[in-house]
Scaffold this active site. Structure first.
Site, PDB file in Angstrom:
ATOM      1  CG  ASP A 441     -16.108  80.160  51.572  1.00 46.67           C
ATOM      2  OD1 ASP A 441     -16.028  78.820  51.276  1.00 46.67           O
ATOM      3  OD2 ASP A 441     -16.174  80.387  52.959  1.00 46.67           O
ATOM      4  CG  ASP A 499     -12.807  75.030  56.019  1.00 41.14           C
ATOM      5  OD1 ASP A 499     -12.027  75.961  55.615  1.00 41.14           O
ATOM      6  OD2 ASP A 499     -13.917  74.804  56.064  1.00 41.14           O
TER       7      ASP A 499
HETATM    8  C1  DGJ Z   1     -15.685  77.999  55.156  1.00 39.13           C
HETATM    9  C2  DGJ Z   1     -14.169  78.588  54.707  1.00 39.13           C
HETATM   10  O1  DGJ Z   1     -13.604  77.275  54.223  1.00 39.13           O
HETATM   11  C3  DGJ Z   1     -13.687  79.112  56.159  1.00 39.13           C
HETATM   12  O2  DGJ Z   1     -12.158  79.122  55.952  1.00 39.13           O
HETATM   13  C4  DGJ Z   1     -14.500  80.308  56.531  1.00 39.13           C
HETATM   14  O3  DGJ Z   1     -14.042  81.196  55.369  1.00 39.13           O
HETATM   15  C5  DGJ Z   1     -15.922  80.004  56.573  1.00 39.13           C
HETATM   16  N1  DGJ Z   1     -16.501  79.235  55.457  1.00 39.13           N
HETATM   17  C6  DGJ Z   1     -16.573  81.500  56.551  1.00 39.13           C
HETATM   18  O4  DGJ Z   1     -17.832  80.983  56.738  1.00 39.13           O
END
Ligand code: DGJ
Length: 698
Positions: A441, A499
């Site tokens: 991430d 997301d």
């Molecule tokens: C942002 C990501 O896009 C999510 O899928 C998740 O992993 C969160 N961060 C976790 O903090």
């Protein structure tokens, strides 16, 4: 000499006669086999008139346009030797080499050389990379180094992308007018609003028709893609890294290499462009079977315990999941998103026995184990930041740090000690646990430090881990789809496009992201009925139909499902496994629908033996009875059986009676007719989708 690169319906002609900078004579449709005499005649014929009030010789677009050649548009290179005049010098060609992959052109100017690598891959993808070397005695401050390509006058429309969290890669179109349309990304990552793919085309170009010329920069840091049209009659596509003043200062003898500008031409619209790009990407990255995964994020967020996650793992395995990915929240002290980034050590409170009980259980269930990490980041509330405050990237002269973003800062991975710290902690985890997958991430813009150095260090960290742990797969996530590019795809196995698991948003994000990135790289998760990012509620069948296309996964607490939903999810997983070979090797097809609210997309096998399509009602349709849906991309001369695939339940319809063929369970039609005439579809209610299995008859 005149060089003619030809592949997959594309020609690139470079006039490298004489000592001037070589001129791009043509980039576009295949010109056929041409003798040297024919190439010379072509290049000579295309020399334009000398315009009024201009330099006294014809102005031709060189492979490195600069002012010294009379070019008043955006230059291919900008910078200056410190303490010297800022006007770019004149270049001459010192060498044009035929190398295994294409052409290498070496240009020399006073105190600089620029090497341009040009490749036309067998898939019809043109790549250009420039390397500048300071051959002078003073520091050379590089301002920009962009690859450029010519566009013909008939390419008058431009498509690129924008977006936001979590609504990435939304198309925007405009006419090409005089001036420069530039899409600058200054996020330290491509960003959610990244231009992504800039496509110029003949007016009205669509998914299946029109001539198109598209370019993408294979880079995960600051960047720009641009199109410029000038009253000199030249129109260009260009792109390169976006450098801050003083960011790249080359000492005598030092070099700077640009990222690849990856471009393609097609006379078959955006799908034709996608096919070339997909084939090229697939030739570079051979992925393993795309295992169905469960990601824990929207199921439990930070609420982690062995008991809770073992229950989730059991439920995941029971519906056929093959990989279990533990998301954010497992590190020491990571109770929320305000702390603990940079301390890649398992939390002894939530995980008193380490991750072993969960990992062992997951493996015993026959699944792989994956783990979330965010290696480029640091929380100020962390052991590493307390011990090494100087490892936080981008501190200003007065000691102030860049503005916090998601309560976090960036770790200066270009600092070898910080790099070694993260590497050691991640490697220790990978040695202790059988982790086959990292979800990598990256949740903030840089706002300080050098994006170039940071991106280079991030790539180096990924490369080092992949070297030591060869089977390791990596997913590139950046607050969803903030880092979807061919630079990161060189070293990762999946990108997280967004997301949002809201199927309506995902339909659009998939439709456009798949214009560059093959579906097998695109994570697609089945989320909860009510989306956590938009609050919209969708039927299970719409969510299943949407998450089928791409690399499928689940991000939902499946331990709470009733029998009916659990059975539907298990059937969907089985259908995905049945079709994934097709879905992940075939050609993406998208249909230009008559009704803007109804979308059709699909994947057709390379040999056209089968296909899987989705007919999607994105909103209430304009007409009560929408015309037949066309299914493009199949063999025009062969017969196909088209049969609806039930996922969970049939989609909700708004009609009094189904089209009569529905009663037979399938319909047979020739490929040519499927593409041009189509099949009447059930009248889908808004936010419903129907999946169709298409099989070629013997
Ligand atoms: C942002 C990501 O896009 C999510 O899928 C998740 O992993 C969160 N961060 C976790 O903090």
């Amino acid at each position: 000499m005149i060089h003619h690169l030809r592949a997959a319906g594309t020609s690139f002609v470079l006039d490298a006669r004489g000592t001037g900078v070589p001129v791009i004579v043509h980039w576009g449709s295949d010109l056929g086999e041409l003798t040297s005499a024919a190439l010379e005649s072509l290049a000579d014929t295309l020399i334009p008139a000398v315009g009024p009030s201009s330099i006294d010789s014809p102005l031709r677009q060189s492979i490195l346009p600069v002012m010294a050649d009379g070019w008043s548009g955006r230059p291919g290179i900008a910078g200056h030797h410190e303490g010297a005049a800022s006007r770019p010098p004149a270049f001459t060609t010192s060498l044009v080499e035929l190398v295994e992959t294409g052409l290498r052109v070496t240009l020399a100017a006073a105190y600089l050389t620029v090497v341009i690598d040009i490749e036309l891959t067998p898939h019809g993808v043109l790549r250009q990379r420039l390397t500048v070397t300071n051959t002078g005695d003073n520091v050379y401050a590089l301002a920009s180094l962009d690859a450029t390509l010519p566009l013909p006058t008939r390419a008058r429309e431009l498509l690129d992308f924008t977006g936001r969290w979590p609504r990435e890669r939304q198309p925007q179109r405009r006419d090409i007018a005089n001036g420069t349309w530039t899409r600058d990304s200054r996020h330290g990552r491509p960003g959610h609003d990244n231009a992504f793919l800039m496509v110029a085309g003949t007016p009205g170009f669509g998914f299946r028709d029109g001539e198109v010329w598209g370019a993408h920069l294979a880079w995960s840091g600051d960047q720009r893609l641009w199109a410029e049209s000038a009253s000199t009659g030249h129109t260009l596509l260009g792109g390169g890294e976006l450098l801050e003043p003083g960011e790249v200062r080359l000492a005598p003898g030092e070099s700077f290499e640009s990222p690849w500008l990856v471009s393609a031409y097609s006379d078959a619209g955006l799908d034709g462009l996608a096919h070339r790009l997909h084939r090229f990407i697939r030739s570079r990255r051979r992925l393993s079977t795309r295992k169905v995964m469960l990601n824990t994020w929207e199921a439990v967020y930070f609420d982690q315990s062995a008991e809770r996650l073992i229950e989730l793992a059991d439920a995941a395995a029971s519906v056929g999941v093959e990989r279990f990915v533990l998301d954010d929240g497992w590190m020491i002290g990571r109770t929320d998103d305000r702390r603990a980034l940079g301390d890649w050590v398992v939390d002894p409170v939530k995980w008193p026995l380490g991750l072993h009980p969960l990992v062992d259980h997951v493996l015993a269930l026959g699944m792989d184990f994956g783990l979330w990490v965010e290696p480029e980041m640091v929380s100020l509330d962390s052991a590493v930041a307390r011990e090494h405050p100087d490892w936080v990237l981008g501190a200003f002269d007065n000691g102030e740090l860049p503005l916090p973003w998601r309560f976090q800062q960036v770790l200066d991975l270009a600092n070898p000690e910080a790099f070694a710290h993260v590497y050691a902690q991640l490697a220790a985890l990978l040695r202790e646990y059988p982790i086959s997958y990292l979800k990598w991430d990256q949740n903030r813009d840089l706002l300080g430090g050098s994006a170039h150095r940071h991106t280079t260090a991030t790539y180096a960290l990924m490369d080092a881990l992949r070297d030591e742990f060869p089977g390791l797969e990596i997913e590139s996530c950046s607050s969803g789809g903030g880092r979807v590019d061919l630079g990161v795809i060189e070293r990762t196995d999946r990108v997280w496009p967004s997301d949002t698991n809201d199927s309506l948003e995902r339909q659009a994000i998939y439709r456009w992201t798949a214009g560059l990135v093959p579906p097998e790289f695109l994570g697609a998760h089945l989320g909860a009925a009510t989306s956590h990012t938009t609050g919209r509620t969708h039927s299970l069948s719409f969510r299943l139909a949407t998450a089928l296309f791409g690399h499928a996964g689940i991000e939902w607490d499946v331990s709470t499902l009733g029998d009916e939903d659990r059975a539907a999810v298990a059937e969907w997983v089985a259908a995905y496994k049945r079709h994934r070979e097709l879905l992940h090797t075939g050609d993406v097809v998208r249909s230009d629908a008559g009704d803007a609210a109804r979308w059709v997309h699909g994947v057709v096998a390379g040999d056209a033996s089968s296909g899987l399509f989705a007919v999607v009602a994105m909103a209430a349709t304009r007409d009560a009875v929408v015309g037949p849906a066309t299914l493009p991309g199949l063999d025009p001369e062969r017969e196909y059986r088209v049969a609806p695939l039930r996922l969970g339940a049939w989609p909700v319809v708004v009609q009094d009676a189904m089209p009569p063929w529905w009663a037979h369970g399938s319909v047979t039609m020739r490929g040519r007719m499927l593409a041009s005439v189509g099949i009447p579809m059930p009248l889908l209610a808004p936010e419903q989708a129907l999946v169709l299995e298409v099989t070629r008859l013997p």
